[in-house]
Design a protein around this motif. Structure first.
Motif, mmCIF file in Angstrom:
data_model
loop_
_atom_site.group_PDB
_atom_site.id
_atom_site.type_symbol
_atom_site.label_atom_id
_atom_site.label_comp_id
_atom_site.label_asym_id
_atom_site.label_seq_id
_atom_site.Cartn_x
_atom_site.Cartn_y
_atom_site.Cartn_z
ATOM 1 N N UNK A 1 20.375 24.571 32.918
ATOM 2 C CA UNK A 1 21.830 24.395 32.955
ATOM 3 C C UNK A 1 22.565 25.721 33.133
ATOM 4 N N UNK A 2 22.098 26.759 32.501
ATOM 5 C CA UNK A 2 22.721 28.082 32.644
ATOM 6 C C UNK A 2 22.483 28.603 34.060
ATOM 7 N N UNK A 3 21.279 28.434 34.559
ATOM 8 C CA UNK A 3 20.965 28.855 35.922
ATOM 9 C C UNK A 3 21.858 28.104 36.921
ATOM 10 N N UNK A 4 22.098 26.816 36.683
ATOM 11 C CA UNK A 4 22.973 26.032 37.563
ATOM 12 C C UNK A 4 24.409 26.552 37.512
ATOM 13 N N UNK A 5 24.878 26.937 36.331
ATOM 14 C CA UNK A 5 26.235 27.482 36.205
ATOM 15 C C UNK A 5 26.344 28.805 36.959
ATOM 16 N N UNK A 6 25.332 29.635 36.865
ATOM 17 C CA UNK A 6 25.321 30.906 37.591
ATOM 18 C C UNK A 6 25.304 30.647 39.096
ATOM 19 N N UNK A 7 24.502 29.691 39.533
ATOM 20 C CA UNK A 7 24.451 29.341 40.955
ATOM 21 C C UNK A 7 25.803 28.831 41.432
ATOM 22 N N UNK A 8 26.506 28.090 40.579
ATOM 23 C CA UNK A 8 27.843 27.607 40.941
ATOM 24 C C UNK A 8 28.821 28.742 41.143
ATOM 25 N N UNK A 9 28.749 29.740 40.278
ATOM 26 C CA UNK A 9 29.609 30.923 40.425
ATOM 27 C C UNK A 9 29.276 31.625 41.735
ATOM 28 N N UNK A 10 28.006 31.804 42.008
ATOM 29 C CA UNK A 10 27.606 32.492 43.230
ATOM 30 C C UNK A 10 28.022 31.710 44.471
ATOM 31 N N UNK A 11 27.986 30.379 44.411
ATOM 32 C CA UNK A 11 28.415 29.561 45.549
ATOM 33 C C UNK A 11 29.904 29.767 45.840
ATOM 34 N N UNK A 12 30.698 29.958 44.794
ATOM 35 C CA UNK A 12 32.131 30.201 44.976
ATOM 36 C C UNK A 12 32.409 31.554 45.610
ATOM 37 N N UNK A 13 31.433 32.436 45.610
ATOM 38 C CA UNK A 13 31.600 33.773 46.177
ATOM 39 C C UNK A 13 31.247 33.836 47.656
ATOM 40 N N UNK A 14 30.894 32.698 48.253
ATOM 41 C CA UNK A 14 30.546 32.671 49.674
ATOM 42 C C UNK A 14 31.699 33.265 50.477
ATOM 43 N N UNK A 15 31.365 34.136 51.389
ATOM 44 C CA UNK A 15 32.377 34.773 52.222
ATOM 45 C C UNK A 15 32.914 36.078 51.642
ATOM 46 N N UNK A 16 32.527 36.410 50.428
ATOM 47 C CA UNK A 16 32.925 37.666 49.795
ATOM 48 C C UNK A 16 31.731 38.609 49.829
ATOM 49 N N UNK A 17 31.981 39.867 50.148
ATOM 50 C CA UNK A 17 30.896 40.852 50.170
ATOM 51 C C UNK A 17 30.510 41.196 48.732
ATOM 52 N N UNK A 18 29.386 40.689 48.302
ATOM 53 C CA UNK A 18 28.909 40.946 46.940
ATOM 54 C C UNK A 18 27.738 41.931 46.940
ATOM 55 N N UNK A 19 27.623 42.703 48.005
ATOM 56 C CA UNK A 19 26.555 43.695 48.093
ATOM 57 C C UNK A 19 26.620 44.614 46.873
ATOM 58 N N UNK A 20 25.532 44.707 46.179
ATOM 59 C CA UNK A 20 25.458 45.582 45.017
ATOM 60 C C UNK A 20 25.956 44.958 43.729
ATOM 61 N N UNK A 21 26.513 43.736 43.783
ATOM 62 C CA UNK A 21 26.969 43.086 42.553
ATOM 63 C C UNK A 21 25.761 42.634 41.757
ATOM 64 N N UNK A 22 25.882 42.793 40.437
ATOM 65 C CA UNK A 22 24.775 42.413 39.560
ATOM 66 C C UNK A 22 25.291 41.622 38.368
ATOM 67 N N UNK A 23 24.403 40.828 37.831
ATOM 68 C CA UNK A 23 24.633 40.119 36.581
ATOM 69 C C UNK A 23 24.024 40.949 35.459
ATOM 70 N N UNK A 24 24.644 40.929 34.292
ATOM 71 C CA UNK A 24 24.093 41.555 33.094
ATOM 72 C C UNK A 24 23.915 40.466 32.048
ATOM 73 N N UNK A 25 22.701 40.287 31.587
ATOM 74 C CA UNK A 25 22.395 39.278 30.584
ATOM 75 C C UNK A 25 22.245 39.930 29.218
ATOM 76 N N UNK A 26 22.993 39.433 28.250
ATOM 77 C CA UNK A 26 22.827 39.835 26.861
ATOM 78 C C UNK A 26 22.682 38.564 26.037
ATOM 79 N N UNK A 27 22.327 38.737 24.801
ATOM 80 C CA UNK A 27 22.147 37.602 23.898
ATOM 81 C C UNK A 27 23.017 37.840 22.670
ATOM 82 N N UNK A 28 23.901 36.908 22.384
ATOM 83 C CA UNK A 28 24.778 36.995 21.226
ATOM 84 C C UNK A 28 24.424 35.861 20.287
#
Length: 76
Positions: free
Chosen positions: A20-47
């Motif tokens: 489910x978390x992976x699907x949410x991340x994929x949804x965010x990335x799908x919304x970025x289609x057409x935007x240059x995200x070269x070099x963009x990274x995700x940072x994962x932490x645990x709270x």
């Protein structure tokens, strides 16, 4: 808070994240289609044992204490 890992937009998220978390991340990335995200990274932490994934633009995908997943867009 536990430090997790980082990965580039479009790459496979860490395997310890739930489907489910992976699907949410994929949804965010799908919304970025057409935007240059070269070099963009995700940072994962645990709270408190729950994942928080933050994208370089400020978007945050998190799991709350009830298990609900939320996506917080950056303020403009």
């Amino acid at each position: 808070m536990q430090l997790g890992t980082r990965w580039t937009v479009g790459e496979q998220p860490p395997s310890r994240l739930t489907e489910d978390v992976v699907a949410a991340i994929a949804g965010v990335e799908a919304e970025l289609a057409g935007i240059d995200t070269t070099g963009w990274r995700w940072t994962l932490t645990w709270l408190e044992g729950r994942p928080v994934a933050e994208l370089d633009d400020g978007t945050v995908v998190r799991v709350d204490h009830t298990g609900a997943i939320s996506v917080e867009e950056p303020a403009e």
